[in-house]
Design an enzyme around this catalytic site. Structure first.
Site, PDB file in Angstrom:
ATOM      1  N   LYS A   1     -18.621   7.508 -36.334  1.00  0.00           N
ATOM      2  CA  LYS A   1     -19.170   8.039 -37.262  1.00  0.00           C
ATOM      3  C   LYS A   1     -19.130   9.857 -37.390  1.00  0.00           C
ATOM      4  CE  LYS A   1     -22.181   4.910 -39.643  1.00  0.00           C
ATOM      5  NZ  LYS A   1     -23.850   4.353 -40.627  1.00  0.00           N
TER       6      LYS A   1
ATOM      7  N   ASP B   1     -30.183  -1.059 -42.321  1.00  0.00           N
ATOM      8  CA  ASP B   1     -30.572  -1.348 -44.010  1.00  0.00           C
ATOM      9  C   ASP B   1     -30.133  -2.027 -44.987  1.00  0.00           C
ATOM     10  OD1 ASP B   1     -27.493  -1.561 -43.010  1.00  0.00           O
ATOM     11  OD2 ASP B   1     -26.252  -0.287 -43.967  1.00  0.00           O
TER      12      ASP B   1
END
Length: 478
Positions: free
Chosen positions: A179, A215
């Site tokens: 990312k 997550d």
């Protein structure tokens, strides 16, 4: 849903009034047929995933498994007795969040939640690891100051959404940056240690125990406080993943036979060894080839929001080239990779507004359309999103059935905590997923609960449960 149900699923979704979609030619249906998976095929896919789960859990087979089955060191779900103040840190992109969460036992709810978003400047994203963690520690300091929490030493849940190898609940080694991050001196190091060192360098506050949180696990745990039968977490958004509570005796990579541990399946990689070749269409292969990670995350590329719009776009381009759409005329916009966004699928499939939305979207893409074109586009969207929901259902059936068999039950009643934009925003996805899983797993009754802030509240709950278990351990020793 029956095996033959791959006609347009209801008159309202593809028709105007009671007029059936007579205009859909045999050629259009031929393009869509490879995306229509029968119940038998879905059961077969579920069985393949079951084999992959077992391979991923094995001590000597996990390193070559497509489905990684990572131990999370989360050993229980909430029991409702958790209470206290917790911090949560959520780092997964160019911003990160700091949260203060207060859990009140009597009311079995998260009472208070304050948060602050901090930007990470580009130069820090590609600077040194020390600079990055100093920046995080400074933002955490400002937040504690604003919350008047500086004097307290609070436990912290750390959601760090980068590929890591977790060694313990409070030890996680960064495998590689993604990312757009590329901070030196972090890969191969324990990120918890780096955070603690940065806080100690400041010397103006301290934190208590740290729990690393994936997550997907956060999604399960944030739902687990409201519903204690929640033992599966699932995300269907930009990407897709799931976690569940596995029996410790089956987790061969971690010492110990007793109790359970949450396993992060990383099911997006299902099929990376070629096991799903028979259901990959030519359009799936193009999407994979043009992606930033060809050959990786095969299952995710058929399901998640990052790819669904592009699959639809490729189909529309091919149909227009074959003169089945838009009078054979293509616009520059439609020829551009990524121009058909996944959110367009949701908008076009909306109940009453769908056809109108479709007209507006096609116009904005510079296409000359008639009503039949709009209806065909709607049918294409419906087919692609339906395949995604049904594949998710097949994978979820594998996990629910595994829990049922692990526990020697004739019937399992469980809850799945779910998050992700595809599940939340698409008008039919959640219903199709639920209907299909009911069909595939008749011995499991599955309740679905939409997660509230998995990376915030969920991270706090992971920390709270870890603290409860540690306290229990200390008490039982004494």
């Amino acid at each position: 849903i029956t095996v033959e149900s791959w006609q347009p699923c209801c008159s309202t979704s593809l028709c105007v009034g009671d007029v059936r979609l007579r205009c859909v030619s045999v050629q259009v249906q031929a393009y869509l047929q490879p995306f229509r998976l029968s119940v038998e095929k879905l059961q077969d896919i579920s069985a393949r995933l079951r084999r992959d789960l077992i391979r991923g859990l094995g001590k000597h087979s996990h390193h070559r498994a497509a489905v990684k089955m990572l131990p999370t060191f989360v050993r229980a779900t909430p029991d409702g007795t958790e209470k206290g103040d917790f911090l949560a840190l959520d780092l997964g992109g160019t911003n990160f969040r700091v949260l203060h969460v207060r859990v009140v036992e009597e009311e079995q709810r998260v009472l208070k939640m304050d948060s602050q978003i901090c930007a990470i400047p580009q130069d820090i994203m590609v600077g040194t690891g020390e600079q990055l963690f100093d920046h995080i520690a400074a933002c955490l300091s400002d937040f504690l100051e604003s919350q008047e929490l500086k004097g307290q030493t609070l436990p912290l849940g750390f959601t760090f959404s980068f590929p890591c190898e977790q060694i313990e609940i409070d030890k996680s080694i960064l495998i590689r940056w993604t990312k757009g991050f590329n901070c030196s001196g972090v890969e191969g190091r324990d990120v918890v240690q780096l955070l603690k060192e940065a806080i100690h360098r400041r010397g103006d506050y301290d934190i208590g125990s740290v729990a690393m949180v994936n997550d997907t696990v956060g999604t399960m745990m944030s739902c687990g406080y409201r519903d204690q039968s929640c033992e599966i977490g699932m995300i269907i958004g930009t990407g897709t993943n799931a976690c569940y509570m596995e029996e410790m005796k089956n987790v061969k990579r971690v010492e110990g036979e007793d109790g359970r541990m949450c396993i992060n399946t990383e099911w997006g990689g299902f099929g990376d060894d070629g096991s799903l070749k028979d259901i990959q269409t030519e359009f799936d292969l193009i999407v994979d080839k043009l992606s930033i990670n060809p050959g990786v995350h095969t299952f995710e590329k058929m399901i998640s929001g990052m790819y669904l719009g592009e699959i639809v776009r490729l189909l529309l381009v091919r149909m227009a080239e074959d003169k089945l759409l838009f009078g054979g005329q293509l616009s520059d916009a439609l020829k551009t990779e990524g121009s058909f966004e996944t959110k367009f699928i949701s908008e076009i499939e909306e109940g009453d507004a769908g056809l109108e939305n479709g007209k507006n979207i096609l116009t904005a893409l510079g296409l000359k359309w008639d009503l039949n074109d709009v209806r065909i586009v709607r049918l294409v969207c419906d087919t692609i999103s339906s395949r995604s929901a049904r594949l998710c259902a097949a994978a979820l059936k594998t996990i629910a059935n595994r829990i049922r068999i692990n526990r020697g039950l004739d019937h399992l009643k469980t809850t799945v905590g779910v998050d992700g934009t595809v599940y939340r925003k698409h008008p039919n996805f959640s219903q199709e997923l639920q209907d299909t899983v009911r069909l595939l797993a008749p011995k499991c009754t599955i309740n679905f609960l939409v997660s509230e802030d998995g990376s915030g509240k969920g991270a706090a709950m992971v920390t709270a449960v870890a603290q409860r278990l540690a306290l229990h351990c200390v008490l039982s020793v004494h």
